[in-house]
Design an enzyme around this catalytic site. Structure first.
Site, mmCIF file in Angstrom:
data_model
loop_
_atom_site.group_PDB
_atom_site.id
_atom_site.type_symbol
_atom_site.label_atom_id
_atom_site.label_comp_id
_atom_site.label_asym_id
_atom_site.label_seq_id
_atom_site.Cartn_x
_atom_site.Cartn_y
_atom_site.Cartn_z
ATOM 1 N N GLY A 1 -17.963 -6.272 29.137
ATOM 2 C CA GLY A 1 -17.834 -5.336 28.018
ATOM 3 C C GLY A 1 -16.641 -5.646 27.137
ATOM 4 O O GLY A 1 -16.728 -5.595 25.897
ATOM 5 N N CYS A 2 -15.530 -5.975 27.765
ATOM 6 C CA CYS A 2 -14.300 -6.255 27.006
ATOM 7 C C CYS A 2 -14.434 -7.548 26.203
ATOM 8 O O CYS A 2 -13.942 -7.642 25.078
ATOM 9 C CB CYS A 2 -13.102 -6.308 27.945
ATOM 10 S SG CYS A 2 -12.839 -4.729 28.796
ATOM 11 N N THR A 3 -15.113 -8.515 26.770
ATOM 12 C CA THR A 3 -15.345 -9.772 26.067
ATOM 13 C C THR A 3 -16.268 -9.544 24.875
ATOM 14 O O THR A 3 -15.992 -10.006 23.761
ATOM 15 C CB THR A 3 -15.940 -10.829 27.024
ATOM 16 O OG1 THR A 3 -14.999 -11.062 28.078
ATOM 17 C CG2 THR A 3 -16.223 -12.135 26.309
#
Length: 156
Positions: free
Chosen positions: A46-48
């Site tokens: 998700g962060c990527t």
């Protein structure tokens, strides 16, 4: 109280180490709009996806007079690797002390599989050129989020 940071409130000041080297402060963005997004951990799916989405729109944000900064509790070295791996063009702040995360009300109790723990609630703040919070997105869902923030930045 930090967890009630609303539109119109002064954005809490910060001075944190960034990827590469050096420090960034809120004052570095005086007179500019700022997207300040908080994310849990470098190099997770998700962060990527969120970082890549914001990165793909950096030119559009720049045209709207808006800088982008990501922040998480990960250390600078981890940010360096993450930023290099995905060729991110905006700075990442390392808040290992979690002071900034707490000031912005994003260091919260979370729960997964019945286990409670402290972590970062994925949140984005759009800060106006006057240093005040213009808009807040809490519990962000990544798909379409960067585009929604860009639309708000263009209107500000």
């Amino acid at each position: 109280m930090a967890d009630t940071l609303q539109a119109g409130d002064a954005a809490p000041d910060f001075k944190l180490p960034r990827d590469g080297e050096g420090f960034l402060t809120l004052a570095d963005f005086k007179g500019k709009k700022l997207v300040l997004y908080f994310y849990p951990k470098d190099d997770t799916s998700g962060c990527t996806a969120e970082a890549i989405a914001f990165n793909g729109l950096t030119g559009d944000f720049a045209a709207a007079g808006t800088a982008i900064v990501g922040a998480s509790p990960d250390p600078v070295k981890k940010h360096d690797k993450f930023r290099q791996k995905y060729e991110l063009s905006f700075p990442l702040l390392a808040d290992e002390s979690k002071q900034m995360l707490e000031a912005y009300g994003v260091w919260v109790e979370k729960s997964m599989y019945g286990r409670k723990y402290m972590g970062v609630e994925r949140t984005t703040f759009l800060i106006g050129a006057d240093g005040r919070v213009a808009r807040t997105w809490r519990k962000v869902k990544v798909p379409g989020h960067a585009e929604e923030v860009l639309a708000a930045a263009r209107q500000l």
